[in-house]
Design a protein around this motif. Sequence first.
Motif, PDB file in Angstrom:
ATOM      1  N   ILE A 130      48.787  50.655  31.517  1.00 20.74           N
ATOM      2  CA  ILE A 130      46.937  50.468  31.361  1.00 20.74           C
ATOM      3  C   ILE A 130      47.668  48.576  30.946  1.00 20.74           C
ATOM      4  O   ILE A 130      48.121  48.955  29.751  1.00 20.74           O
ATOM      5  CB  ILE A 130      46.604  51.067  31.157  1.00 20.74           C
ATOM      6  N   PRO A 131      47.930  47.599  31.298  1.00 23.93           N
ATOM      7  CA  PRO A 131      47.388  46.287  30.308  1.00 23.93           C
ATOM      8  C   PRO A 131      46.919  46.080  29.860  1.00 23.93           C
ATOM      9  O   PRO A 131      45.458  46.333  29.976  1.00 23.93           O
ATOM     10  CB  PRO A 131      47.336  45.109  31.405  1.00 23.93           C
ATOM     11  N   GLY A 132      47.076  45.195  28.187  1.00 23.11           N
ATOM     12  CA  GLY A 132      46.106  45.739  27.745  1.00 23.11           C
ATOM     13  C   GLY A 132      44.745  45.450  27.457  1.00 23.11           C
ATOM     14  O   GLY A 132      43.952  45.454  26.729  1.00 23.11           O
ATOM     15  N   ASP A 133      44.543  44.075  28.572  1.00 25.67           N
ATOM     16  CA  ASP A 133      43.239  43.287  28.609  1.00 25.67           C
ATOM     17  C   ASP A 133      42.295  44.683  29.874  1.00 25.67           C
ATOM     18  O   ASP A 133      41.651  43.560  29.582  1.00 25.67           O
ATOM     19  CB  ASP A 133      43.043  42.443  29.082  1.00 25.67           C
ATOM     20  N   LEU A 134      42.608  45.135  30.496  1.00 27.42           N
ATOM     21  CA  LEU A 134      42.376  46.260  31.169  1.00 27.42           C
ATOM     22  C   LEU A 134      41.581  47.358  30.186  1.00 27.42           C
ATOM     23  O   LEU A 134      41.736  48.418  30.849  1.00 27.42           O
ATOM     24  CB  LEU A 134      43.528  46.813  32.291  1.00 27.42           C
ATOM     25  N   SER A 135      42.516  47.445  29.996  1.00 26.35           N
ATOM     26  CA  SER A 135      42.288  49.652  29.092  1.00 26.35           C
ATOM     27  C   SER A 135      41.495  49.471  28.183  1.00 26.35           C
ATOM     28  O   SER A 135      41.056  50.341  28.139  1.00 26.35           O
ATOM     29  CB  SER A 135      44.350  49.793  28.127  1.00 26.35           C
ATOM     30  N   ARG A 136      41.069  48.712  27.402  1.00 26.88           N
ATOM     31  CA  ARG A 136      40.031  48.488  25.928  1.00 26.88           C
ATOM     32  C   ARG A 136      39.452  46.688  26.132  1.00 26.88           C
ATOM     33  O   ARG A 136      39.668  46.550  25.151  1.00 26.88           O
ATOM     34  CB  ARG A 136      40.471  49.289  25.047  1.00 26.88           C
ATOM     35  N   PRO A 137      38.892  46.583  26.915  1.00 26.40           N
ATOM     36  CA  PRO A 137      38.119  45.402  27.199  1.00 26.40           C
ATOM     37  C   PRO A 137      37.089  45.573  25.535  1.00 26.40           C
ATOM     38  O   PRO A 137      35.916  46.752  26.030  1.00 26.40           O
ATOM     39  CB  PRO A 137      37.858  44.907  28.423  1.00 26.40           C
ATOM     40  N   GLN A 138      37.116  44.443  24.864  1.00 23.65           N
ATOM     41  CA  GLN A 138      35.810  43.823  24.015  1.00 23.65           C
ATOM     42  C   GLN A 138      34.776  43.623  24.858  1.00 23.65           C
ATOM     43  O   GLN A 138      33.719  43.787  23.968  1.00 23.65           O
ATOM     44  CB  GLN A 138      36.067  43.407  23.157  1.00 23.65           C
ATOM     45  N   ARG A 139      34.450  43.285  25.738  1.00 22.62           N
ATOM     46  CA  ARG A 139      33.714  41.996  26.747  1.00 22.62           C
ATOM     47  C   ARG A 139      33.506  42.344  27.508  1.00 22.62           C
ATOM     48  O   ARG A 139      34.871  43.005  28.639  1.00 22.62           O
ATOM     49  CB  ARG A 139      33.112  40.417  25.963  1.00 22.62           C
ATOM     50  N   GLU A 140      32.236  42.116  28.188  1.00 26.26           N
ATOM     51  CA  GLU A 140      32.999  42.495  29.866  1.00 26.26           C
ATOM     52  C   GLU A 140      33.442  41.137  30.500  1.00 26.26           C
ATOM     53  O   GLU A 140      33.098  40.319  30.385  1.00 26.26           O
ATOM     54  CB  GLU A 140      31.084  42.366  30.500  1.00 26.26           C
ATOM     55  N   ILE A 141      34.368  41.319  31.813  1.00 28.96           N
ATOM     56  CA  ILE A 141      35.060  41.372  32.623  1.00 28.96           C
ATOM     57  C   ILE A 141      35.300  41.526  33.555  1.00 28.96           C
ATOM     58  O   ILE A 141      34.717  41.878  34.472  1.00 28.96           O
ATOM     59  CB  ILE A 141      36.494  40.990  32.037  1.00 28.96           C
ATOM     60  N   ASP A 142      35.180  39.994  34.916  1.00 27.97           N
ATOM     61  CA  ASP A 142      35.348  40.387  35.837  1.00 27.97           C
ATOM     62  C   ASP A 142      36.688  39.397  36.555  1.00 27.97           C
ATOM     63  O   ASP A 142      36.688  38.314  36.472  1.00 27.97           O
ATOM     64  CB  ASP A 142      34.139  38.999  36.372  1.00 27.97           C
ATOM     65  N   LEU A 143      36.883  40.189  37.653  1.00 26.71           N
ATOM     66  CA  LEU A 143      38.252  40.574  38.550  1.00 26.71           C
ATOM     67  C   LEU A 143      38.414  40.667  39.020  1.00 26.71           C
ATOM     68  O   LEU A 143      37.867  41.441  40.139  1.00 26.71           O
ATOM     69  CB  LEU A 143      39.774  41.052  37.127  1.00 26.71           C
ATOM     70  N   SER A 144      38.846  39.389  40.201  1.00 29.02           N
ATOM     71  CA  SER A 144      39.476  40.160  41.466  1.00 29.02           C
ATOM     72  C   SER A 144      39.924  41.498  41.642  1.00 29.02           C
ATOM     73  O   SER A 144      40.535  41.589  40.704  1.00 29.02           O
ATOM     74  CB  SER A 144      39.605  39.337  42.662  1.00 29.02           C
ATOM     75  N   PRO A 145      39.986  42.578  42.778  1.00 31.92           N
ATOM     76  CA  PRO A 145      40.796  43.294  43.166  1.00 31.92           C
ATOM     77  C   PRO A 145      42.471  43.253  42.801  1.00 31.92           C
ATOM     78  O   PRO A 145      43.127  43.298  41.976  1.00 31.92           O
ATOM     79  CB  PRO A 145      39.880  44.288  44.642  1.00 31.92           C
ATOM     80  N   ALA A 146      42.690  41.481  43.863  1.00 32.05           N
ATOM     81  CA  ALA A 146      43.767  41.551  44.104  1.00 32.05           C
ATOM     82  C   ALA A 146      44.658  40.843  42.090  1.00 32.05           C
ATOM     83  O   ALA A 146      45.990  41.331  41.957  1.00 32.05           O
ATOM     84  CB  ALA A 146      43.977  40.241  44.554  1.00 32.05           C
ATOM     85  N   GLN A 147      43.820  40.499  41.454  1.00 34.19           N
ATOM     86  CA  GLN A 147      44.678  40.632  40.104  1.00 34.19           C
ATOM     87  C   GLN A 147      44.414  41.609  39.343  1.00 34.19           C
ATOM     88  O   GLN A 147      45.547  41.519  39.088  1.00 34.19           O
ATOM     89  CB  GLN A 147      42.639  39.590  39.408  1.00 34.19           C
ATOM     90  N   ILE A 148      43.687  42.542  39.291  1.00 29.66           N
ATOM     91  CA  ILE A 148      43.629  43.969  38.590  1.00 29.66           C
ATOM     92  C   ILE A 148      45.361  44.522  39.694  1.00 29.66           C
ATOM     93  O   ILE A 148      46.410  45.180  38.429  1.00 29.66           O
ATOM     94  CB  ILE A 148      42.904  44.711  39.128  1.00 29.66           C
ATOM     95  N   GLU A 149      45.256  44.240  40.456  1.00 32.11           N
ATOM     96  CA  GLU A 149      46.327  44.615  41.234  1.00 32.11           C
ATOM     97  C   GLU A 149      47.565  44.188  40.694  1.00 32.11           C
ATOM     98  O   GLU A 149      48.649  45.158  40.631  1.00 32.11           O
ATOM     99  CB  GLU A 149      46.632  45.036  42.752  1.00 32.11           C
ATOM    100  N   SER A 150      47.635  42.802  40.742  1.00 34.02           N
ATOM    101  CA  SER A 150      48.564  41.919  40.427  1.00 34.02           C
ATOM    102  C   SER A 150      49.571  42.480  38.700  1.00 34.02           C
ATOM    103  O   SER A 150      50.007  42.529  38.824  1.00 34.02           O
ATOM    104  CB  SER A 150      48.502  40.754  40.685  1.00 34.02           C
ATOM    105  N   GLU A 151      48.148  42.320  37.988  1.00 39.65           N
ATOM    106  CA  GLU A 151      48.472  43.166  36.449  1.00 39.65           C
ATOM    107  C   GLU A 151      48.481  44.497  36.692  1.00 39.65           C
ATOM    108  O   GLU A 151      49.598  44.558  35.468  1.00 39.65           O
ATOM    109  CB  GLU A 151      46.727  42.891  35.601  1.00 39.65           C
TER     110      GLU A 151
END
Length: 208
Positions: free
Chosen positions: A130-151
Amino acid sequence: MGMNRCAALLIGLLAAAAVASAQDFSYYLLSLSYAPGFCDQPNAHKNARECDGNNGFVVHGLWPQGDSGRGPEGCGAARPVSGDIVRQMLNYIPTESLIQHEWATHGTCSGLSPADYFALVRKARDAVKIPGDLSRPQREIDLSPAQIESEMAAANPSFPRAAFRVACYRNNELQEIRICFNKDLSPRDCGGSAGQCRASAVILKPIR
């Protein structure tokens, strides 16, 4: 034919049908549930072990899937998973009840023993980064499904891009990341049965 012989024949036929059903799937789908999103849902069956605010992605299950439709479920009677296996799995699946549910609903359709099925679950999860910015975000973040899948694809270069799918709740919070494997756990493209979040942006709640 005597009654005992008829009963034995019937039991044999039912057992054969259960084995055939258990093997009637195309691939495995590893479901990684995002605990903050799940625990934020008003109707979730919350458990303190999962919803203490410290969990990120946890294993929901490893599901036999069909290429064009959902795979088999509940393939025969399921005895309770042993305490030893439950203890091994609690670092992956957060609650005892979910471990038992996943075996009864999905594991029985794998054609494997409980020990071999849950070993496969651990192996599949350990294969995914799991990429670091997805595994334990310290603030609320908004990403598109495509961005998450690409990461996810970038963090796991041995996986095809189409091996990853995002699922979301109706309020657009992240529900799961789903990863697809062949039966030998080699990565593969997901089929249509893996689903797809249609939101333009997905919300990831922070982790404490």
